[in-house]
Design an enzyme around this catalytic site. Structure first.
Site, PDB file in Angstrom:
ATOM      1  CG  ASP A 264     -20.453 -52.235  10.557  1.00 48.54           C
ATOM      2  OD1 ASP A 264     -20.256 -53.406  10.187  1.00 48.54           O
ATOM      3  OD2 ASP A 264     -19.456 -51.487  10.850  1.00 48.54           O
ATOM      4  CB  ILE A 265     -22.813 -57.583   9.327  1.00 51.84           C
ATOM      5  CG1 ILE A 265     -23.369 -58.878   9.727  1.00 51.84           C
ATOM      6  CG2 ILE A 265     -21.355 -57.677   9.005  1.00 51.84           C
ATOM      7  CD1 ILE A 265     -23.568 -59.761   8.605  1.00 51.84           C
TER       8      ILE A 265
ATOM      9  N   GLY B 164     -13.798 -55.485   1.801  1.00 52.80           N
ATOM     10  CA  GLY B 164     -15.288 -55.678   2.041  1.00 52.80           C
ATOM     11  C   GLY B 164     -15.591 -55.884   3.438  1.00 52.80           C
ATOM     12  CB  VAL B 165     -18.742 -57.822   4.576  1.00 54.50           C
ATOM     13  CG1 VAL B 165     -18.645 -59.189   3.978  1.00 54.50           C
ATOM     14  CG2 VAL B 165     -19.299 -57.613   6.063  1.00 54.50           C
ATOM     15  CG  ASP B 166     -12.918 -61.406   4.760  1.00 54.49           C
ATOM     16  OD1 ASP B 166     -12.872 -61.795   5.912  1.00 54.49           O
ATOM     17  OD2 ASP B 166     -12.221 -62.018   3.744  1.00 54.49           O
TER      18      ASP B 166
HETATM   19  N1  AR6 Z   1     -21.686 -54.966   6.915  1.00 53.32           N
HETATM   20  C1  AR6 Z   1     -22.261 -55.509   6.029  1.00 53.32           C
HETATM   21  N2  AR6 Z   1     -22.350 -55.506   4.631  1.00 53.32           N
HETATM   22  C2  AR6 Z   1     -21.078 -55.038   4.107  1.00 53.32           C
HETATM   23  C3  AR6 Z   1     -20.033 -54.379   5.007  1.00 53.32           C
HETATM   24  C4  AR6 Z   1     -20.542 -54.463   6.421  1.00 53.32           C
HETATM   25  N3  AR6 Z   1     -19.481 -53.906   7.319  1.00 53.32           N
HETATM   26  N4  AR6 Z   1     -19.050 -53.931   4.276  1.00 53.32           N
HETATM   27  C5  AR6 Z   1     -19.491 -54.331   2.909  1.00 53.32           C
HETATM   28  N5  AR6 Z   1     -20.821 -54.945   3.087  1.00 53.32           N
HETATM   29  P1  AR6 Z   1     -17.787 -57.912  -0.387  1.00 53.32           P
HETATM   30  P2  AR6 Z   1     -17.995 -60.408  -1.975  1.00 53.32           P
HETATM   31  C6  AR6 Z   1     -21.461 -55.487   1.785  1.00 53.32           C
HETATM   32  O1  AR6 Z   1     -16.861 -57.291  -1.463  1.00 53.32           O
HETATM   33  O2  AR6 Z   1     -18.584 -59.778  -2.965  1.00 53.32           O
HETATM   34  C7  AR6 Z   1     -13.313 -60.038   0.271  1.00 53.32           C
HETATM   35  O3  AR6 Z   1     -11.959 -59.017  -0.135  1.00 53.32           O
HETATM   36  C8  AR6 Z   1     -21.186 -54.719   0.510  1.00 53.32           C
HETATM   37  O4  AR6 Z   1     -21.824 -53.711   0.233  1.00 53.32           O
HETATM   38  O5  AR6 Z   1     -17.499 -57.674   0.987  1.00 53.32           O
HETATM   39  O6  AR6 Z   1     -18.728 -61.635  -1.447  1.00 53.32           O
HETATM   40  C9  AR6 Z   1     -13.153 -61.103   0.531  1.00 53.32           C
HETATM   41  O7  AR6 Z   1     -11.967 -61.632   1.274  1.00 53.32           O
HETATM   42  C10 AR6 Z   1     -21.756 -56.145  -0.514  1.00 53.32           C
HETATM   43  O8  AR6 Z   1     -23.183 -55.885  -0.749  1.00 53.32           O
HETATM   44  O9  AR6 Z   1     -17.940 -59.582  -0.607  1.00 53.32           O
HETATM   45  C11 AR6 Z   1     -13.301 -61.946  -0.857  1.00 53.32           C
HETATM   46  O10 AR6 Z   1     -12.016 -61.843  -1.458  1.00 53.32           O
HETATM   47  C12 AR6 Z   1     -21.737 -57.315   0.354  1.00 53.32           C
HETATM   48  O11 AR6 Z   1     -21.156 -56.787   1.788  1.00 53.32           O
HETATM   49  C13 AR6 Z   1     -14.079 -60.905  -1.520  1.00 53.32           C
HETATM   50  O12 AR6 Z   1     -14.121 -59.655  -0.757  1.00 53.32           O
HETATM   51  C14 AR6 Z   1     -20.669 -58.021  -0.114  1.00 53.32           C
HETATM   52  O13 AR6 Z   1     -19.319 -57.435  -0.644  1.00 53.32           O
HETATM   53  C15 AR6 Z   1     -15.549 -61.387  -1.475  1.00 53.32           C
HETATM   54  O14 AR6 Z   1     -16.507 -60.668  -2.295  1.00 53.32           O
END
Ligand code: AR6
Length: 175
Positions: free
Chosen positions: A11-12, A33-35
């Site tokens: 987890d980042i 997601g990560v955001d």
């Molecule tokens: N730590 C590390 N990586 C993570 C974590 C975490 N805690 N949680 C998820 N991931 P995403 P995107 C990974 O969907 O595709 C948001 O709503 C996940 O498994 O977070 O760039 C934003 O506001 C995946 O491999 O980002 C935007 O609307 C990676 O992070 C949209 O999502 C990116 O997944 C951005 O979409």
């Protein structure tokens, strides 16, 4: 060069580095997601900082990046970048993903930070094919590091086994 790149699974939001990168959306005001995880862990100070940037600069276009404080996170700063939404590959996705990594790294360098952690930008909700995105991330960061002494250390933080395997394979190939 490869010793400056490390792969971590987890987890980042828990990583102690100078800056973590957020896969944000153009509003900069949080999402899933990560955001969502970063905003939950950082608390209201991060959202306030993002709102301020938003007021000053407007939305953040795909491929661009902005930097804020990190609120309650162990990191000192958060770089918010917007990756491309995958639309089949004919909508400049590759260039925009390269830009997202490069512009994030430039902010890290400009602020004198020594370490940065990236999630796999665009590979979740935005639907970028994972192997292609990992290759772009790895190559863009490797190229950047050949011409910049900062950051000294880049961590790719993979949340799941598939991304971890993809990045480890790339690191092994480049060793
Ligand atoms: N730590 C590390 N990586 C993570 C974590 C975490 N805690 N949680 C998820 N991931 P995403 P995107 C990974 O969907 O595709 C948001 O709503 C996940 O498994 O977070 O760039 C934003 O506001 C995946 O491999 O980002 C935007 O609307 C990676 O992070 C949209 O999502 C990116 O997944 C951005 O979409």
């Amino acid at each position: 060069m490869q010793s400056r790149i490390q792969i971590v699974q987890g987890d980042i939001t828990t990583i102690s580095v100078d800056a973590i990168v957020n896969a944000a959306n153009p509003s900069l005001l949080g999402g899933g997601g990560v955001d969502g995880a970063i905003h939950r862990a950082a608390g209201p100070a991060l959202l306030a900082a993002c709102k301020k940037v938003r007021q000053q600069q407007g939305e953040c276009a795909p491929g661009h990046a902005v930097i804020t404080e990190a609120g309650d996170l162990p990191a000192k700063a958060v770089v918010h970048t917007v990756g491309p939404v995958w639309r089949g590959g004919e909508a400049q996705e590759e260039r925009l993903l390269q830009d997202a990594y490069r512009n994030s790294l430039q902010l890290v360098t400009d602020n004198g930070y020594r370490s940065v952690a990236f999630p796999a930008i665009s590979t979740g909700i935005y639907g970028y094919p994972r192997a292609a995105a990992a290759l772009i991330a790895f190559n863009t960061v490797s190229d950047y590091l050949t011409t910049h002494s900062l950051p000294e250390q880049v961590y790719f933080v993979c949340y799941d086994d598939e991304n971890t395997r993809l990045y480890q394979r790339l690191l092994a190939q480049h060793a």
